[in-house]
Design an enzyme around this catalytic site. Sequence first.
Site, PDB file in Angstrom:
ATOM      1  N   HIS A 115      90.995 -11.884  77.244  1.00  0.00           N
ATOM      2  CA  HIS A 115      89.863 -12.860  77.095  1.00  0.00           C
ATOM      3  C   HIS A 115      89.181 -12.737  76.141  1.00  0.00           C
ATOM      4  O   HIS A 115      88.382 -11.611  75.790  1.00  0.00           O
ATOM      5  CB  HIS A 115      88.988 -12.776  78.315  1.00  0.00           C
ATOM      6  N   CYS A 116      89.120 -13.505  75.128  1.00  0.00           N
ATOM      7  CA  CYS A 116      88.178 -13.527  74.125  1.00  0.00           C
ATOM      8  C   CYS A 116      86.784 -13.994  73.951  1.00  0.00           C
ATOM      9  O   CYS A 116      86.676 -15.152  74.380  1.00  0.00           O
ATOM     10  CB  CYS A 116      88.935 -14.174  72.764  1.00  0.00           C
TER      11      CYS A 116
END
Length: 258
Positions: free
Chosen positions: A44-45
């Site tokens: 998850h960026c």
Amino acid sequence: MNSYPYDHVLYQPGQVCRTCNFLKPARSKHCSICNVCVAKHDHHCVWIMNCVGQNNISHFLCMLLSLSLLLTYGAYLSYTLLSKQLQQRATGHLDREPGNRHWGTGLSWSHYAAHWIWALGQDFRIGGIGLLALLTAPLAWSMFLYHIYLVWAGTTTNESSKWSEWKEYIEEGLVYKWVGTTTGVFAGSKDAETEPPVDWPIHSAQQLFRSEDGRPPGTLTDSGGISASWKPVRGLYEIENLYDLGFWDNLDDVFWPT
Ligand SMILES: [Zn+2]
Ligand SMILES: [Zn+2]
């Protein structure tokens, strides 16, 4: 479910996501921030506030490459602009010595640094952005190169942490591999629903066993000797990565996923 086969190492068939309430496909992971299961979950960026997975990993790689190139170019551009100013100032001082002598020639390190600080102060928009680009370009490049490495290794950020768990179990001497032609006792469920057939170029009959106490399976009644069929795994190199098709095919799978 049709994208990737279960490797029976990192991903076991038949596992259900309790939030989404469906069978977890191989290489997927539930993201608690996005609140969905993500195919070929990478991470998850926080910068793009989105998960990176099967459908956007190619865009993510292109973003990292363009970001790295632009930051490098930005740092270079501000260097040349400020360097030009320094040269002009020096040429003014060196009236008696015309020619193309570089402004920094013969300067001590402290003088050289002082000149740059002067140049940064001359135009802080150029200097500040240049400094920012210079300091962040290595981060972008290392992130890009790390992701190229992951493609080369046929893995993802999520899977690389799972692999390091296996590495620890191996170092503790807890992992055994079935060596033989017949299938072992831990054969996968070849249930059509939990493990549908996937068109994948490589197949693996690899079976691993993670022992709780360091003893191989099926030897509890033996005199403590190691079974002929279960061999201790000494390193990750002995374990096959089903998702590694070789660099170019892995890259192909990133840009044109199955
Ligand atoms: Zn889920
Ligand atoms: Zn997410």
